[in-house]
Design an enzyme around this catalytic site. Structure first.
Site, short mmCIF file in Angstrom:
data_model
loop_
_atom_site.label_atom_id
_atom_site.label_comp_id
_atom_site.label_asym_id
_atom_site.label_seq_id
_atom_site.Cartn_x
_atom_site.Cartn_y
_atom_site.Cartn_z
N TRP A 13 -9.98 -13.36 3.53
CA TRP A 13 -10.32 -14.22 4.53
C TRP A 13 -10.44 -12.70 6.12
O TRP A 13 -10.52 -13.55 7.24
CB TRP A 13 -9.19 -14.25 5.44
CG TRP A 13 -6.93 -13.13 4.59
CD1 TRP A 13 -7.46 -11.81 5.01
CD2 TRP A 13 -6.45 -13.22 3.97
NE1 TRP A 13 -6.07 -10.99 4.24
CE2 TRP A 13 -5.76 -12.25 3.50
CE3 TRP A 13 -6.61 -14.43 1.99
CZ2 TRP A 13 -5.39 -12.19 2.83
CZ3 TRP A 13 -6.06 -14.28 1.53
CH2 TRP A 13 -5.27 -12.79 1.37
N ILE B 29 -9.57 -2.45 -0.27
CA ILE B 29 -9.71 -3.68 -0.54
C ILE B 29 -10.07 -4.67 1.10
O ILE B 29 -10.06 -5.04 2.18
CB ILE B 29 -8.37 -4.69 -0.51
CG1 ILE B 29 -7.78 -3.78 -1.37
CG2 ILE B 29 -8.31 -6.08 -0.90
CD1 ILE B 29 -6.05 -4.29 -1.35
N ARG C 280 3.75 0.68 1.37
CA ARG C 280 5.66 0.53 1.37
C ARG C 280 6.02 0.65 2.80
O ARG C 280 7.10 0.23 2.94
CB ARG C 280 6.12 0.81 -0.18
CG ARG C 280 7.25 0.34 -0.58
CD ARG C 280 7.57 0.91 -2.12
NE ARG C 280 7.02 0.04 -2.98
CZ ARG C 280 7.18 -0.01 -4.09
NH1 ARG C 280 7.55 0.74 -4.82
NH2 ARG C 280 5.83 -0.67 -5.30
N THR C 281 5.45 1.00 3.61
CA THR C 281 5.58 1.02 4.70
C THR C 281 6.18 0.19 5.49
O THR C 281 7.80 -0.89 5.65
CB THR C 281 4.74 1.70 5.78
OG1 THR C 281 4.32 3.40 5.52
CG2 THR C 281 5.61 1.84 6.14
N ASP D 5 0.66 -1.11 0.26
CA ASP D 5 0.05 -0.31 0.09
C ASP D 5 0.76 0.84 -0.20
O ASP D 5 1.23 1.63 -0.88
CB ASP D 5 -0.95 -0.03 1.27
CG ASP D 5 -2.18 0.61 0.89
OD1 ASP D 5 -1.59 1.96 0.49
OD2 ASP D 5 -2.55 1.26 2.07
O1 LIG Z 1 2.56 -1.09 2.64
P1 LIG Z 1 1.65 0.10 4.10
O2 LIG Z 1 1.19 0.39 4.16
O3 LIG Z 1 2.70 -1.12 4.82
O4 LIG Z 1 0.61 -1.74 4.16
C1 LIG Z 1 0.87 -2.57 3.88
C2 LIG Z 1 0.74 -4.03 4.99
O5 LIG Z 1 0.11 -3.14 6.27
C3 LIG Z 1 -1.42 -4.33 6.72
O6 LIG Z 1 -0.58 -5.29 7.11
P2 LIG Z 1 -1.18 -4.49 8.63
O7 LIG Z 1 0.32 -4.57 9.47
O8 LIG Z 1 -2.03 -3.44 9.26
O9 LIG Z 1 -1.79 -5.97 9.77
P3 LIG Z 1 -1.65 -7.58 9.11
O10 LIG Z 1 -0.71 -7.83 7.81
O11 LIG Z 1 -1.90 -8.60 10.19
O12 LIG Z 1 -3.21 -7.67 8.48
C4 LIG Z 1 -0.91 -5.21 5.00
O13 LIG Z 1 -0.53 -7.10 5.75
C5 LIG Z 1 0.81 -5.28 4.51
O14 LIG Z 1 1.66 -6.59 5.71
#
Ligand SMILES: O=P(O)(O)OC[C@H]1O[C@H](OP(=O)(O)OP(=O)(O)O)[C@H](O)[C@@H]1O
Length: 171
Positions: A161, A157, A104-105, A102
């Site tokens: 799951w 999205i 990319r963090t 998303d």
């Molecule tokens: O590119 P970004 O802005 O960093 O977002 C993407 C990340 O966000 C969500 O993780 P989240 O920490 O919400 O937890 P999850 O994987 O447990 O759903 C997803 O699984 C990715 O790892």
């Protein structure tokens, strides 16, 4: 009334995207030694990918939030669980897997941490979905390959799951 644009990705959608990506990865002649899932979202995609790329799955778990109920965003992701020292990754190729890139963090943080701690390992990454948008994070220069299942718009999205009622998901 404005309608929020969103995607509903079913298990079948996700499986098909990962199958197609796995074939492309093989055609690129890239053969990882390990799949490394970023939990939670990367866990099911990694397991599906193992159907096509039969390598052991390692996991790390991160959270973008600094509290357990997910209301306090952290500046950098929090490591909930990390690799243990028992697996020797020296000289190995590791394919890091997440469901969505998303902002990319998460990829920026995770890949840089891995590259710093495992300098003798070759890291690549795969995301099922890449949101086409301006990214806050960057991919490290040392990243070997970046494979994308599908580029998508910056919409909300829903993944299968997350469904509380899978029978009516996406209807
Ligand atoms: O590119 P970004 O802005 O960093 O977002 C993407 C990340 O966000 C969500 O993780 P989240 O920490 O919400 O937890 P999850 O994987 O447990 O759903 C997803 O699984 C990715 O790892």
């Amino acid at each position: 009334m404005t309608t929020v644009k969103k995607y509903n990705f079913t298990y079948e959608d996700i499986h098909s995207t990962i199958r197609d990506a796995s074939l492309a990865i093989k055609e690129a002649d890239y053969q990882p030694d390990y799949l490394l899932a970023i939990g939670g979202g990367g866990l099911i995609p990694a397991r599906i990918m193992r159907t096509f790329i039969t390598r052991p799955i390692l996991t790390v778990a991160l959270s973008r939030y600094s509290d357990e109920i997910g209301t306090a965003p952290a500046d950098t992701p929090i490591k909930l669980q990390w690799l243990e020292g028992k697996v020797n990754l020296n000289g190995k190729k590791v394919l890091v897997i997440d469901e969505v890139d998303d902002q990319r963090t998460t990829l920026d943080f995770t890949l840089n941490e891995l590259i710093e701690h495992y300098p003798d390992t070759e890291f690549s990454a795969f995301v099922v979905h890449n949101k086409l948008k301006e990214k806050k994070g960057q991919l490290p220069e040392k990243l070997n390959h970046f494979f994308i299942g599908r580029d998508i718009n910056d919409y909300w999205i829903n993944y299968a799951w997350d469904a509380e009622d899978i029978a009516t998901f996406g209807q």
